[in-house]
Design an enzyme around this catalytic site. Sequence first.
Site, PDB file in Angstrom:
ATOM      1  N   HIS A   1     -57.135  42.647 -17.435  1.00  0.00           N
ATOM      2  CA  HIS A   1     -58.290  43.776 -16.895  1.00  0.00           C
ATOM      3  C   HIS A   1     -57.982  45.011 -17.815  1.00  0.00           C
ATOM      4  CE1 HIS A   1     -59.207  41.919 -12.650  1.00  0.00           C
ATOM      5  NE2 HIS A   1     -59.038  40.998 -13.575  1.00  0.00           N
TER       6      HIS A   1
ATOM      7  N   TYR B   1     -60.958  50.116  -5.983  1.00  0.00           N
ATOM      8  CA  TYR B   1     -60.587  51.149  -5.111  1.00  0.00           C
ATOM      9  C   TYR B   1     -61.504  52.048  -4.436  1.00  0.00           C
ATOM     10  CZ  TYR B   1     -55.996  50.009  -7.177  1.00  0.00           C
ATOM     11  OH  TYR B   1     -54.745  49.400  -7.660  1.00  0.00           O
TER      12      TYR B   1
ATOM     13  N   PRO C   1     -48.439  50.848  -1.778  1.00  0.00           N
ATOM     14  CA  PRO C   1     -48.869  49.699  -2.883  1.00  0.00           C
ATOM     15  C   PRO C   1     -50.266  50.386  -3.668  1.00  0.00           C
ATOM     16  CG  PRO C   1     -49.437  49.077  -0.733  1.00  0.00           C
ATOM     17  CD  PRO C   1     -48.444  50.233  -0.515  1.00  0.00           C
TER      18      PRO C   1
ATOM     19  N   LYS D   1     -47.329  49.728  -8.117  1.00  0.00           N
ATOM     20  CA  LYS D   1     -46.181  49.995  -9.198  1.00  0.00           C
ATOM     21  C   LYS D   1     -44.895  49.174  -8.409  1.00  0.00           C
ATOM     22  CE  LYS D   1     -47.787  52.301 -12.075  1.00  0.00           C
ATOM     23  NZ  LYS D   1     -48.276  51.539 -13.183  1.00  0.00           N
TER      24      LYS D   1
ATOM     25  N   TYR E   1     -51.333  54.398 -14.473  1.00  0.00           N
ATOM     26  CA  TYR E   1     -51.760  52.854 -13.783  1.00  0.00           C
ATOM     27  C   TYR E   1     -51.354  51.862 -14.909  1.00  0.00           C
ATOM     28  CZ  TYR E   1     -54.087  49.492 -10.869  1.00  0.00           C
ATOM     29  OH  TYR E   1     -54.266  48.610 -10.047  1.00  0.00           O
TER      30      TYR E   1
END
Length: 384
Positions: A72, A194, A287, A291, A377
Site C-alpha cells: 500500500h 482511519y 494497535p 506497530k 507509520y
Amino acid sequence: MRTQVAIIGAGPAGLLLAHLLRRAGVESVVLETRSQEYVAARIRAGILEQSSVDLLTAAGLGDRLHAEGHPHRGIHLQWPGERHHLDFVDLTGRSVWVYGQTEVQKDLVDANTATVVYEVSDVALHDLTGSPHVTYTSADGTPGRVDAAAIAGCDGSFGPSRASVPGQTWERTYPYSWLGILADVAPSTDELIYAWHPDGFALHSMRSPTVSRLYLQVPNGTDAGSWSDQRVWDELATRLGHGQDGWKLTPGPITEKSVLPMRSFVQTPMRHGRLFLAGDAAHIVPPTGAKGLNLAIADVALLAPALTALLRHNDPTLADRYSDTASRRVWRCTHFSWWMTTMLHIGEDPFDAQLQLSQLRWVTSSEAGAAGLAENYAGLPIGF
Ligand code: APR
Ligand code: PHB
C-alpha cells in the site's frame, strides 16, 4: 537437554529469532505453552513496515509475502465530510504491506527451522547471571529442562520472562477498547481508512481481496456478544462515512468478533544477565499505529546478530548494546502509537475533540505534518 539459546514463546518474535539464529549457525529450542494449531489460528495484526518486509525477504521468508501480500502506498485519514490520502511513498519513499501476522506465523512454521516443544506448562527461568536454564513440564506430564548459554524471553505480555528482569516499567491505559470484526467481504477501500467520528473512531482494514478487517471504538468492558452483526455494520457505515461523496461500505458475513483492550507498556532494560526480552514480553502498544508486530520483528533483527556474535565469536559488544538500541525504537513507536491513538479516539472533553480536528487538518494539509506521520507509520530503519 542443552542448546545455545532457549527461546520462550513461539509467537512471531520467538519463531523468527529461532529462524535467524539457525541461518547464522546458532542452535535453539523454543518452548511454547499453547498448541501449534492455537498459535497458528490467532488473529492479530495485519500491516508490515517496509523494513519488516525487507528483513523477512532477506531471511528467505518472502516468497508468499511477495506473491500474496499487498503493498500500500499510504492510508486514508478522515473525519465527517472529509477524506484525505497520505501517500507514504511520495512522502518518504517507503510503503507498507498488508500481510497478516497469521500468515507470517505460517511462513515461519513452514520454514521448519525452529525446534519447538508445544504445550508445555510450569515454565520457569533460573540462574540468569550464572548457568542459565529453563524448567518446564511437557504435555505428557514429564518434567523437562533446557540448559543454554542465553535465554530469549519472547513470551508475550503474560509470560514469565518479563518478571525475571529487574528494571523500570511505564504504563498507560486508555478509556476505550476496539471491537474488531473479520468479514468475508471484499474491502470497500483500496487502502486503510482511519476515521475520526464524534461517535468514536473506526478503522477499515483488510486481509485479502475477499476478507475485510474492521474496528470500532467501544467503551472498556464492552461484551462483543452485545453487538449484533447489523449494529456493527450500521455503526461502521456511520463512522466511516457511507454515502459521503458517493463512497459505500459493503457489509458481509462476519466470521469473528472480539474486543481488544488498548494499552501502552514499556519495560527497560530489556536484558538481565543472560536473559534478553523481545517483542510483547518487553512492550505493548495500542494497535492504532500498527506497530506491535513490526516492533517484535525489529527487536529480533537486533537480537539475532547480538546473540550470534556473543555465542559464536565470544564478542559481547552487540549484546551489551541490545537493550539501549532496541529501547530507542520502542519509545519512538510507543510515542507514535499513543499519538495516533489520542488523535483519533473520542474522549469526554469537547476541547480535546477540537484539538484532534486541528491536528488532523494539519497532518493532511501540511507536507511537514504528513511526512512526520508517514515516516513513523511506514517505519524508521531498524536500529535507527
Ligand atoms: N511459556 C512458553 N510460552 C509462553 C508462555 C510461557 N509461560 N507464556 C506465553 N507464551 C507464548 C504465548 O502462547 C505466545 O504464543 O508466548 C508467545 C508470545 O507470542 P505473541 O504474544 O505473539 O508475542 P510476540 O511474539 O512478541 O509478537 C508480538 O503479537 O500481540 C501481538 O501486537 C502484537 O503483533 C504483535 C505480536
Ligand atoms: C489490522 O489490519 O488488524 C490493523 C491494521 C492497522 C492498524 C491496526 C490493526 O492500525
